[in-house]
Design a protein around this motif. Structure first.
Motif, mmCIF file in Angstrom:
data_model
loop_
_atom_site.group_PDB
_atom_site.id
_atom_site.type_symbol
_atom_site.label_atom_id
_atom_site.label_comp_id
_atom_site.label_asym_id
_atom_site.label_seq_id
_atom_site.Cartn_x
_atom_site.Cartn_y
_atom_site.Cartn_z
ATOM 1 N N GLY A 10 -11.615 -4.993 -36.430
ATOM 2 C CA GLY A 10 -12.266 -5.204 -37.714
ATOM 3 C C GLY A 10 -13.515 -6.060 -37.649
ATOM 4 N N ILE A 11 -13.916 -6.453 -36.454
ATOM 5 C CA ILE A 11 -15.126 -7.260 -36.255
ATOM 6 C C ILE A 11 -15.939 -6.623 -35.127
ATOM 7 N N LEU A 12 -17.239 -6.455 -35.372
ATOM 8 C CA LEU A 12 -18.121 -5.996 -34.298
ATOM 9 C C LEU A 12 -18.668 -7.200 -33.561
ATOM 10 N N ARG A 13 -18.700 -7.092 -32.270
ATOM 11 C CA ARG A 13 -19.314 -8.109 -31.434
ATOM 12 C C ARG A 13 -20.447 -7.438 -30.660
ATOM 13 N N MET A 14 -21.343 -8.233 -30.138
ATOM 14 C CA MET A 14 -22.488 -7.695 -29.425
ATOM 15 C C MET A 14 -22.062 -6.731 -28.324
ATOM 16 N N GLU A 15 -20.977 -7.061 -27.624
ATOM 17 C CA GLU A 15 -20.527 -6.235 -26.505
ATOM 18 C C GLU A 15 -20.113 -4.835 -26.958
ATOM 19 N N GLU A 16 -19.719 -4.687 -28.215
ATOM 20 C CA GLU A 16 -19.330 -3.373 -28.729
ATOM 21 C C GLU A 16 -20.547 -2.560 -29.152
ATOM 22 N N VAL A 17 -21.566 -3.235 -29.645
ATOM 23 C CA VAL A 17 -22.751 -2.537 -30.131
ATOM 24 C C VAL A 17 -23.678 -2.168 -28.977
#
Length: 149
Positions: free
Chosen positions: A105-112
């Motif tokens: 439920g949270i995007l982090r830089m590593e996912e984007v």
């Protein structure tokens, strides 16, 4: 098939049964999955094009667009607000499902931006190992990069 008047021709009252035949159900499911895959691919490609055209790279897009307050997190609402503000022409819900790989439920830089995020993490570790903090490492790095006088 048989002509409409033939005794073996399909009749209108057979249509509901035909729609539930396993072959028909499997074919429809396959078509839906294919359309969904294409839509996901197009959404992800449009988002990446937007990042490169607007910010130049993913790290800058994260810092200036998706996480301008440096919270190191982007919620679904933040992403939808970002897409709405820029009038993006794709479904932000699909984009969220693509980017939120771990489903927390949270995007982090590593996912984007996984590759750039990994490179930044390696730099952070290297700087912490050598100087204790990233901030303390900048002076020696800048000193070493200056041409000798």
């Amino acid at each position: 098939g048989h002509p409409a008047g033939h005794r073996f021709a399909p009749r209108g009252w057979h249509a509901p049964q035909i729609e539930t035949l396993p072959e028909v159900v499997i074919e429809r499911r396959h078509e839906w999955k294919e359309r969904h895959f294409i839509r996901r691919s197009e959404t992800y490609a449009m988002f990446n094009r937007h990042i490169v055209q607007t910010y130049g790279n993913g790290i800058r897009a994260w810092r200036k667009g998706l996480d301008p307050n440096s919270t190191f997190a982007c919620t679904r609402g933040n992403l939808q607000q970002y897409c709405r503000k820029l009038n993006m022409e794709f479904d932000s819900a699909i984009l969220w499902n693509i980017l939120d790989r771990d489903g927390d439920g949270i995007l982090r830089m590593e996912e984007v931006v996984p590759q750039a995020g990994a490179a930044l993490a390696r730099f952070w570790k290297w700087a912490r190992d050598n100087w204790g903090t990233c901030k303390a490492g900048w002076a020696p790095i800048m000193q070493a990069s200056r041409p000798p006088t």
